[in-house]
Write a protein that holds these residues in place. Structure first.
Motif, PDB file in Angstrom:
ATOM      1  N   ASN A  89       0.842  -1.198   0.000  1.00  0.00           N
ATOM      2  CA  ASN A  89       0.000   0.000   0.000  1.00  0.00           C
ATOM      3  C   ASN A  89       0.874   1.245   0.000  1.00  0.00           C
ATOM      4  N   ILE A  90       0.262   2.382  -0.072  1.00  0.00           N
ATOM      5  CA  ILE A  90       1.014   3.643  -0.195  1.00  0.00           C
ATOM      6  C   ILE A  90       0.879   4.507   1.054  1.00  0.00           C
ATOM      7  N   TRP A  91       0.440   3.903   2.178  1.00  0.00           N
ATOM      8  CA  TRP A  91       0.192   4.680   3.380  1.00  0.00           C
ATOM      9  C   TRP A  91       1.372   4.611   4.349  1.00  0.00           C
ATOM     10  N   LYS A  92       1.507   5.627   5.160  1.00  0.00           N
ATOM     11  CA  LYS A  92       2.527   5.626   6.199  1.00  0.00           C
ATOM     12  C   LYS A  92       2.225   4.545   7.234  1.00  0.00           C
ATOM     13  N   THR A  93       3.279   3.996   7.794  1.00  0.00           N
ATOM     14  CA  THR A  93       3.164   2.979   8.836  1.00  0.00           C
ATOM     15  C   THR A  93       3.071   3.654  10.196  1.00  0.00           C
ATOM     16  N   ASP A  94       2.306   3.064  11.085  1.00  0.00           N
ATOM     17  CA  ASP A  94       2.250   3.554  12.467  1.00  0.00           C
ATOM     18  C   ASP A  94       3.537   3.091  13.163  1.00  0.00           C
ATOM     19  N   LEU A  95       4.546   3.932  13.159  1.00  0.00           N
ATOM     20  CA  LEU A  95       5.861   3.545  13.665  1.00  0.00           C
ATOM     21  C   LEU A  95       5.855   3.294  15.173  1.00  0.00           C
ATOM     22  N   THR A  96       5.119   4.094  15.911  1.00  0.00           N
ATOM     23  CA  THR A  96       5.076   3.916  17.368  1.00  0.00           C
ATOM     24  C   THR A  96       4.442   2.588  17.724  1.00  0.00           C
ATOM     25  N   ALA A  97       3.324   2.252  17.095  1.00  0.00           N
ATOM     26  CA  ALA A  97       2.662   0.975  17.366  1.00  0.00           C
ATOM     27  C   ALA A  97       3.550  -0.196  16.947  1.00  0.00           C
ATOM     28  N   THR A  98       4.272  -0.048  15.845  1.00  0.00           N
ATOM     29  CA  THR A  98       5.165  -1.115  15.387  1.00  0.00           C
ATOM     30  C   THR A  98       6.304  -1.329  16.375  1.00  0.00           C
ATOM     31  N   LEU A  99       6.851  -0.243  16.891  1.00  0.00           N
ATOM     32  CA  LEU A  99       7.931  -0.361  17.874  1.00  0.00           C
ATOM     33  C   LEU A  99       7.451  -1.029  19.156  1.00  0.00           C
ATOM     34  N   ASP A 100       6.204  -0.804  19.524  1.00  0.00           N
ATOM     35  CA  ASP A 100       5.673  -1.374  20.764  1.00  0.00           C
ATOM     36  C   ASP A 100       5.730  -2.897  20.762  1.00  0.00           C
ATOM     37  N   TRP A 101       5.372  -3.527  19.625  1.00  0.00           N
ATOM     38  CA  TRP A 101       5.423  -4.995  19.596  1.00  0.00           C
ATOM     39  C   TRP A 101       6.778  -5.516  19.102  1.00  0.00           C
ATOM     40  N   LEU A 102       7.539  -4.656  18.437  1.00  0.00           N
ATOM     41  CA  LEU A 102       8.820  -5.077  17.884  1.00  0.00           C
ATOM     42  C   LEU A 102       9.938  -5.084  18.936  1.00  0.00           C
ATOM     43  N   LYS A 103       9.872  -4.190  19.902  1.00  0.00           N
ATOM     44  CA  LYS A 103      10.964  -4.080  20.879  1.00  0.00           C
ATOM     45  C   LYS A 103      11.210  -5.368  21.658  1.00  0.00           C
ATOM     46  N   PRO A 104      10.171  -6.040  22.193  1.00  0.00           N
ATOM     47  CA  PRO A 104      10.438  -7.306  22.905  1.00  0.00           C
ATOM     48  C   PRO A 104      11.078  -8.364  22.011  1.00  0.00           C
ATOM     49  N   LEU A 105      10.730  -8.397  20.743  1.00  0.00           N
ATOM     50  CA  LEU A 105      11.323  -9.372  19.831  1.00  0.00           C
ATOM     51  C   LEU A 105      12.793  -9.036  19.580  1.00  0.00           C
ATOM     52  N   ALA A 106      13.095  -7.746  19.465  1.00  0.00           N
ATOM     53  CA  ALA A 106      14.485  -7.327  19.255  1.00  0.00           C
ATOM     54  C   ALA A 106      15.343  -7.698  20.458  1.00  0.00           C
TER      55      ALA A 106
END
Length: 316
Positions: A89-106
């Protein structure tokens, strides 16, 4: 290497064939990152995690829960590439929401975690900066290929150097998402009010069919046996003139299409019987105009056995 089969239902034979193929490939010196970016792995998580490859790439934008389960099955020596930015798609990603679930995996995977778009970015335009005529408000909601790579850079920096290092980028992203979320271009108050006013009574008939039928007949004013073609009549000057005459005369007057039709379809017009037929016959050559005729002016086919035609009543 793309492997779309991993998002399909695999029987035992298919799983064996998949394993055989990749055990042959493991003899090469090339390290393979196997990409399955066409949907969640679902029941194929275990087979995918144990294939003899260096790592897996999966689309994490569709089902984060599927990714969480995959991590528990992935051997400790393999890389996990997560598609965290949608390439469809051509829309911006919700970066804050992505970081919220991505940080524990990192924190759990460390250097074994790679970030990537969900799929190839060939599905989106190249660079939003090249668009000079877009409305500024709408442009602020978009992210093309170049901008999506910049979003990945922001996510990577936030995970490696903490969020404070990209606070300005995250704030701008949140502001753009909020603007789109509250824009009257996206959410129209009149539509929301209409939806809120929906009740079960709106789905119930307010009158019996007999009453509705009378009202429909009075409104449509159709002839007793309306007929039409499946297709359209040719756009000859005669047909255009006949259609224009018909519209000018009003709906009650039959169109004078006999001569133009006879010119193009002599076999269909060769015989006129004292029958009223309902004919469903293909009009050729094709064009874009439909012609409705009443029973008194409809063309009768030569015999009752003609395919697609049935006698309905003897004409007066």
């Amino acid at each position: 290497m793309d492997e779309p089969i991993l998002v399909t239902e695999l029987d035992a034979h298919s799983q064996h064939a998949l394993n055989t193929a990749y055990h042959q490939l493991k003899n090469s010196k090339v390290k393979i990152l196997l990409a399955s970016d066409w949907g969640p792995l679902q029941d194929n998580k275990n087979p995918a995690a144990n294939l003899p490859v260096a790592g897996l790439h999966v689309d994490a934008t569709q089902d984060v829960g599927d990714v969480q389960q995959l991590i528990g099955l992935l051997p400790a020596h393999k890389v996990l590439s997560l598609g965290v930015i949608s390439g469809r798609n051509i829309w911006k990603t919700d970066l804050t929401a992505t970081l919220d679930w991505l940080k524990p995996l990192a924190e759990r995977l460390g250097e074994r975690l790679w970030l990537a778009p969900s799929c190839s970015l060939l599905h989106v335009p190249v660079d939003l900066d090249s668009e000079e005529k877009l409305d500024p408000e709408v442009k602020n909601w978009l992210a093309f290929a170049k901008q999506k790579l910049q979003e990945l850079q922001v996510l990577g920096q936030a995970l490696n150097q903490r969020r404070a290092s990209v606070q300005a980028e995250l704030a701008a992203n949140a502001a753009a998402l909020a603007q789109r979320r509250n824009s009257p271009r996206v959410h129209r108050p009149e539509v929301q009010a209409a939806v809120a006013a929906i009740t079960a009574a709106l789905g119930q008939r307010q009158s019996p069919y007999a009453a509705r039928g009378e009202q429909q007949a009075a409104h449509l004013r159709r002839p007793a046996y309306p007929t039409t073609t499946i297709g359209s009549f040719p756009q000859t000057p005669h047909i255009r003139r006949a259609r224009s005459d018909f519209k000018a005369a009003g709906a009650s007057a039959p169109p004078s299409t006999s001569r133009p039709c006879r010119q193009k379809s002599p076999a269909a017009c060769a015989s006129r019987k004292p029958w009223a037929w309902t004919c469903w016959c293909m009009a050729r050559p094709t064009a874009t105009t439909w012609s409705n005729t009443s029973v008194s002016s409809s063309m009768a086919m030569p015999s009752a056995s003609t395919a697609g035609c049935s006698p309905t009543a003897r004409a007066a």
